[in-house]
Design an enzyme around this catalytic site. Structure first.
Site, PDB file in Angstrom:
ATOM      1  N   GLU A 132     102.728  -9.381 -94.665  1.00 24.31           N
ATOM      2  CA  GLU A 132     103.930  -8.579 -94.903  1.00 24.31           C
ATOM      3  C   GLU A 132     103.529  -7.240 -95.511  1.00 24.31           C
ATOM      4  OE1 GLU A 132     107.026 -10.529 -97.113  1.00 24.31           O
ATOM      5  OE2 GLU A 132     107.747  -8.655 -97.984  1.00 24.31           O
ATOM      6  N   GLU A 159     110.630  -0.718-101.271  1.00 27.10           N
ATOM      7  CA  GLU A 159     111.610  -1.617-101.873  1.00 27.10           C
ATOM      8  C   GLU A 159     112.152  -0.951-103.133  1.00 27.10           C
ATOM      9  OE1 GLU A 159     111.078  -6.191-101.535  1.00 27.10           O
ATOM     10  OE2 GLU A 159     109.073  -5.355-101.862  1.00 27.10           O
TER      11      GLU A 159
END
Length: 301
Positions: free
Chosen positions: A176, A181
């Protein structure tokens, strides 16, 4: 962003810097939530001269997102999403994902739906959207740039990220890459992180860093990834703040990033990190606006 369910660039035209063969060992355990600071760097990042644009969405056609480029992820609406997130992810619903004024708008809302008409509804009190290129487009290596103004407010958790495409491998072994974020209770702090079998938040070894972008909620910024066989660099507006190096061991638990990955754009609500300090319902609706998504690769790839 999936979690438990779930490069040095010189000035344009310069050659990449070769990094040490040693993978960056975790030096600090996560300080709070799911963040990490053990991949911190301070480097320039830019599209190399020998790269060409291979894919983009400029969001210039009003209406629903282009179905030739984006799918909706609704797979876990009934049973609930990873990380104890609170949202229902809709499909083909302009209230949650639409293109207008040359931008993709992904909006999280505080609302309930009618279970008689929404068959996969799980009773959530929030709706949003999760768009992905899975099954439509994928890439192995490249320079990725997403111009976005992010969703904000306590309880929001917007993300721009990538996951591997291997069908027989699960998270975190699949690999990932979190390009951006942001958790709403810590406004303006942008995180870039990678998760692999050896380096992931479940065992406290994820590799990542963070950077302060004070106007991330009110202004567009360029969130960037340069992914090569040697390293991953994550940056904002031409400044790389996170690096993860391939240690050359051939161990896919440490470096699973020699296989294609697809791109994901979403705004989650609550969850183990996003909801760590609760959810402020007064912030909704809260939207992430994306001006463009562009992908470059070396001309011979």
């Amino acid at each position: 962003m999936m979690r438990s369910s779930r490069v040095l660039a010189l000035a344009l035209g310069a050659a990449p810097l070769l990094v040490s063969a040693a993978s960056p060992a975790p030096q600090d355990l996560p300080d709070s939530g799911l963040s990490a600071k053990n991949g911190a760097v301070d480097l320039p990042i830019a599209v190399p001269d020998d790269y060409r644009l291979v894919w983009s969405d400029e969001f210039d056609k009003p209406g629903l997102p282009d179905p030739a480029k984006w799918q909706y992820d609704t797979a876990r609406n009934k049973q609930g999403w990873a990380n104890h997130e609170k949202q229902y992810y809709s499909a083909d619903r302009p209230e949650n994902a639409r293109v207008e004024d040359g931008k993709l708008i992904i909006t999280a809302r505080h609302e309930t739906l009618d279970p008689d008409t929404v068959k996969d509804y799980g009773g959530q009190e929030y709706t949003s959207a999760r768009l992905l290129t899975r099954g439509l487009e994928q890439w192995k290596y490249g320079f990725f740039e997403i111009s976005a103004r992010i969703a904000c407010g306590r309880g929001t958790w917007p993300a721009i990220w990538m996951l591997g495409t291997k069908q027989d491998v699960s998270w975190p072994e699949i690999g990932e890459i979190d390009i951006m974020e942001h958790v709403g209770f810590d406004q303006g702090e942008i995180h870039g992180t990678i998760h692999t079998k050896a380096y992931n938040h479940v065992i406290g070894t994820q590799i990542g860093s963070q950077i302060s972008v004070k106007d991330a909620c009110s202004a567009f910024h360029k969130y960037q990834l340069w992914w090569t066989p040697k390293q991953i660099l994550i940056g904002v507006d031409g400044h790389a703040y996170m690096r993860f190096a391939n240690d050359g061991s051939g161990d896919t638990a440490r470096w699973p990033f020699d296989d294609p990955e697809y791109l994901i754009l979403n705004v989650a609500v609550g969850g183990d990190w996003g909801g760590q300090k609760g959810i402020d319902d007064s912030v909704f609706p809260s939207s992430m606006a994306v001006d463009y998504v562009r992908v470059w690769q070396q001309a011979d790839r």
